[in-house]
Design a protein around this motif. Structure first.
Motif, PDB file in Angstrom:
ATOM      1  N   LEU A  17       0.835  -1.204   0.000  1.00  9.42           N
ATOM      2  CA  LEU A  17       0.000   0.000   0.000  1.00  9.42           C
ATOM      3  C   LEU A  17       0.871   1.255   0.000  1.00  9.42           C
ATOM      4  O   LEU A  17       0.600   2.228  -0.720  1.00  9.42           O
ATOM      5  CB  LEU A  17      -0.906  -0.025   1.237  1.00  9.42           C
ATOM      6  CG  LEU A  17      -2.162   0.816   1.150  1.00  9.42           C
ATOM      7  CD1 LEU A  17      -3.025   0.332   0.024  1.00  9.42           C
ATOM      8  CD2 LEU A  17      -2.917   0.753   2.457  1.00  9.42           C
ATOM      9  N   ALA A  56       2.296   1.715  -3.408  1.00  8.51           N
ATOM     10  CA  ALA A  56       1.305   2.238  -4.353  1.00  8.51           C
ATOM     11  C   ALA A  56       1.095   3.733  -4.137  1.00  8.51           C
ATOM     12  O   ALA A  56       1.064   4.510  -5.099  1.00  8.51           O
ATOM     13  CB  ALA A  56      -0.012   1.489  -4.196  1.00  8.51           C
ATOM     14  N   VAL A 114       1.914   6.716  -6.771  1.00  5.59           N
ATOM     15  CA  VAL A 114       0.926   7.688  -7.262  1.00  5.59           C
ATOM     16  C   VAL A 114       1.451   9.106  -7.061  1.00  5.59           C
ATOM     17  O   VAL A 114       1.349   9.956  -7.955  1.00  5.59           O
ATOM     18  CB  VAL A 114      -0.427   7.485  -6.540  1.00  5.59           C
ATOM     19  CG1 VAL A 114      -1.348   8.654  -6.807  1.00  5.59           C
ATOM     20  CG2 VAL A 114      -1.070   6.213  -7.020  1.00  5.59           C
ATOM     21  N   LEU A 172      -3.425   9.622  -0.736  1.00 12.43           N
ATOM     22  CA  LEU A 172      -3.619   9.150  -2.113  1.00 12.43           C
ATOM     23  C   LEU A 172      -4.769   9.900  -2.789  1.00 12.43           C
ATOM     24  O   LEU A 172      -4.627  10.417  -3.912  1.00 12.43           O
ATOM     25  CB  LEU A 172      -3.953   7.660  -2.037  1.00 12.43           C
ATOM     26  CG  LEU A 172      -3.229   6.691  -2.933  1.00 12.43           C
ATOM     27  CD1 LEU A 172      -3.377   5.302  -2.369  1.00 12.43           C
ATOM     28  CD2 LEU A 172      -3.775   6.756  -4.294  1.00 12.43           C
ATOM     29  N   ILE A 179      -4.993  -4.575  -1.163  1.00 11.05           N
ATOM     30  CA  ILE A 179      -4.032  -4.482  -2.263  1.00 11.05           C
ATOM     31  C   ILE A 179      -4.740  -4.052  -3.544  1.00 11.05           C
ATOM     32  O   ILE A 179      -4.202  -3.286  -4.349  1.00 11.05           O
ATOM     33  CB  ILE A 179      -3.301  -5.817  -2.431  1.00 11.05           C
ATOM     34  CG1 ILE A 179      -2.358  -5.993  -1.252  1.00 11.05           C
ATOM     35  CG2 ILE A 179      -2.524  -5.872  -3.718  1.00 11.05           C
ATOM     36  CD1 ILE A 179      -1.657  -7.285  -1.211  1.00 11.05           C
ATOM     37  N   VAL A 202      -7.235  -2.005  -3.753  1.00  2.79           N
ATOM     38  CA  VAL A 202      -7.397  -0.543  -3.709  1.00  2.79           C
ATOM     39  C   VAL A 202      -6.114   0.139  -4.162  1.00  2.79           C
ATOM     40  O   VAL A 202      -6.135   1.088  -4.954  1.00  2.79           O
ATOM     41  CB  VAL A 202      -7.788  -0.092  -2.290  1.00  2.79           C
ATOM     42  CG1 VAL A 202      -7.696   1.411  -2.161  1.00  2.79           C
ATOM     43  CG2 VAL A 202      -9.185  -0.547  -1.965  1.00  2.79           C
ATOM     44  N   GLY A 203      -4.972  -0.372  -3.671  1.00  5.27           N
ATOM     45  CA  GLY A 203      -3.701   0.220  -4.073  1.00  5.27           C
ATOM     46  C   GLY A 203      -3.476   0.118  -5.569  1.00  5.27           C
ATOM     47  O   GLY A 203      -3.070   1.086  -6.226  1.00  5.27           O
ATOM     48  N   VAL A 204      -3.775  -1.069  -6.124  1.00  3.57           N
ATOM     49  CA  VAL A 204      -3.575  -1.282  -7.565  1.00  3.57           C
ATOM     50  C   VAL A 204      -4.477  -0.349  -8.366  1.00  3.57           C
ATOM     51  O   VAL A 204      -4.040   0.271  -9.354  1.00  3.57           O
ATOM     52  CB  VAL A 204      -3.857  -2.757  -7.910  1.00  3.57           C
ATOM     53  CG1 VAL A 204      -3.967  -2.939  -9.404  1.00  3.57           C
ATOM     54  CG2 VAL A 204      -2.771  -3.645  -7.370  1.00  3.57           C
ATOM     55  N   ALA A 240      -5.782   2.538  -7.443  1.00  2.65           N
ATOM     56  CA  ALA A 240      -5.349   3.928  -7.336  1.00  2.65           C
ATOM     57  C   ALA A 240      -4.162   4.182  -8.252  1.00  2.65           C
ATOM     58  O   ALA A 240      -4.098   5.207  -8.941  1.00  2.65           O
ATOM     59  CB  ALA A 240      -4.994   4.244  -5.885  1.00  2.65           C
ATOM     60  N   LEU A 241      -3.223   3.243  -8.271  1.00  7.94           N
ATOM     61  CA  LEU A 241      -2.049   3.399  -9.136  1.00  7.94           C
ATOM     62  C   LEU A 241      -2.473   3.418 -10.603  1.00  7.94           C
ATOM     63  O   LEU A 241      -1.980   4.233 -11.401  1.00  7.94           O
ATOM     64  CB  LEU A 241      -1.079   2.251  -8.864  1.00  7.94           C
ATOM     65  CG  LEU A 241       0.277   2.341  -9.545  1.00  7.94           C
ATOM     66  CD1 LEU A 241       0.952   3.640  -9.184  1.00  7.94           C
ATOM     67  CD2 LEU A 241       1.141   1.178  -9.148  1.00  7.94           C
TER      68      LEU A 241
END
Lengths: 229, 162
Positions: free
Chosen positions: A70, A73, A77, A217, B91, B93-95, B97-98
């Motif tokens: 996390l 990521a 970003v 984020l 994970i 959510v992270g993917v 967002a990226l």
């Protein structure tokens, strides 16, 4: 032609999944590991919520890896979108109802988020779920008033300290002769708020980290949208 | 209840939902022409996979894996897949967002999110950076079908890779 191939692929995938699915005996999961964890968890971890015992007690290092992903990521970003140009004007503040609603919601969301984090070892919920609610608590005012963005330094401090706290609790377990991230302290009585040793502390660290990370984020994405237009 | 001679049971509905979400997501990923729809399809496929994981630990006679203190003898559903799904959602959510961040940067650079337009611009950029002539794309090949005339194709090393 390409669409036909794609449809064939999707149909084949569905057929494959169906064939595998028919092998399952639905509703009678063998639970080889789950059975053992269920009988051992109350004595070893002391958390009423066995999912929490699995996430933090038995698979603690996995959770650390998850936090690392996390973090990667959110860092990526930030790296991709970069900083907002100060010359671009942010969106104007929204109307009275949205602003008042945001201000009313923030304390409520903070309380609910912290409640869910602190009761993660007793009831459904925990650091990840509560952390998302905390992120919403900090992001809703940004949506209502785009001219006053989030303070990134504060977010980064919370994120860094809570991540360090998670690792330090794990190292403390290592220092006291156990394994990395093994639950420490007194187990307490099952079902009490103060029980399950270090698990509530670990979940608090996870919740703060997830909340700060997600809020940062979202703020990054919102700021990039502003600077684009 | 039966439908088309097939008995509708709870497990059939749940499995159909999980597999259906995965298949819809996969089909969306390969079929969509818009980059944002690809990201949405990825999210749908992920939801199906998570549902399938949770279903794999389900038991008919069991309760949620939370000890209430009074009776601990009641059977519980498997807690391990639930913990894994918790990990997978975060994970995911992270993917996502990226992916959204990357799509925003693509939109800023190329001005479009259409996949074929992006592919053309990318190939032109790569060929320009490498210093070779751009060959015709898959969608619009140079010259006539079935074979382009020999003098229409610039014969440079690397350009015949397609």
């Amino acid at each position: 032609m390409r669409n036909l191939a794609s449809l064939l692929f999707a149909g084949g995938l569905g057929f494959l999944l169906m064939v595998f699915g028919l092998q399952f005996d639905f509703g009678n999961a063998p639970m080889l590991v789950g059975q053992a964890i269920q009988s051992a968890a109350p004595e070893q971890v002391g958390a009423a919520n066995i999912v929490t015992a699995v996430v933090l007690g038995y698979r603690g290092i996995d959770t650390l890896g998850e936090l690392a992903i996390l973090f990667a990521a959110s860092t990526a970003v930030g790296l991709i979108l970069g900083h907002r140009h100060t010359s671009t004007k942010p969106d104007p503040d929204s109307g009275l109802i949205l602003r008042a609603g945001g201000e009313l919601l923030m304390p409520l969301l903070l309380v609910v988020g912290l409640y869910i984090i602190l009761h993660g070892h007793l009831t459904p919920g925990g650091g990840f779920q509560g952390g998302v609610i905390l992120a919403a608590a900090f992001f809703i005012p940004v949506l209502a008033r785009p001219s006053t963005p989030l303070k990134h330094t504060g977010m980064m401090l919370i994120e860094g300290f809570s991540g360090a706290a998670f690792i330090l609790i794990g190292l403390a377990a290592l220092y006291s002769g156990g394994e990395f991230l093994q639950p420490l302290l007194d187990k307490g009585t099952l079902g009490n708020l103060v029980s399950a040793g270090t698990l509530p502390l670990l979940y608090l660290a996870v919740g703060l980290k997830v909340g700060a990370e997600l809020a940062g984020l979202l703020a990054h994405l919102a700021a990039a949208e502003v600077s684009e237009s | 209840m039966t439908l088309f001679g097939l008995e509708i049971t709870l497990d059939l509905i749940l499995y159909t939902g999980a597999f259906g979400l995965i298949v819809i997501g996969a089909a969306g990923i390969v079929l969509a022409h818009h980059l944002f729809r690809v990201i949405l399809a990825l999210a749908i496929a992920e939801a199906g996979a998570n549902l399938l994981l949770v279903l794999s630990g389900y038991r008919w006679d069991a309760i949620a894996p939370i000890l209430s203190g009074s009776e601990s003898a009641a059977p519980m559903v498997d807690p391990v897949p639930q913990a894994m799904v918790l990990t997978a959602i975060v994970i995911g959510v992270g993917v996502q967002a990226l992916a959204v961040g990357l799509a925003m940067q693509v939109k800023k650079t190329y001005g479009t999110l259409d996949m074929s337009a992006i592919r053309q611009r990318l190939e032109a950029d790569i060929a320009g950076t490498a210093g070779i002539a751009t060959t015709g794309s898959q969608d619009a090949p140079l010259g006539e079908r079935p074979l382009p005339p020999a003098d229409a194709v610039p014969v440079t090393p690397g350009s015949s890779a397609r």
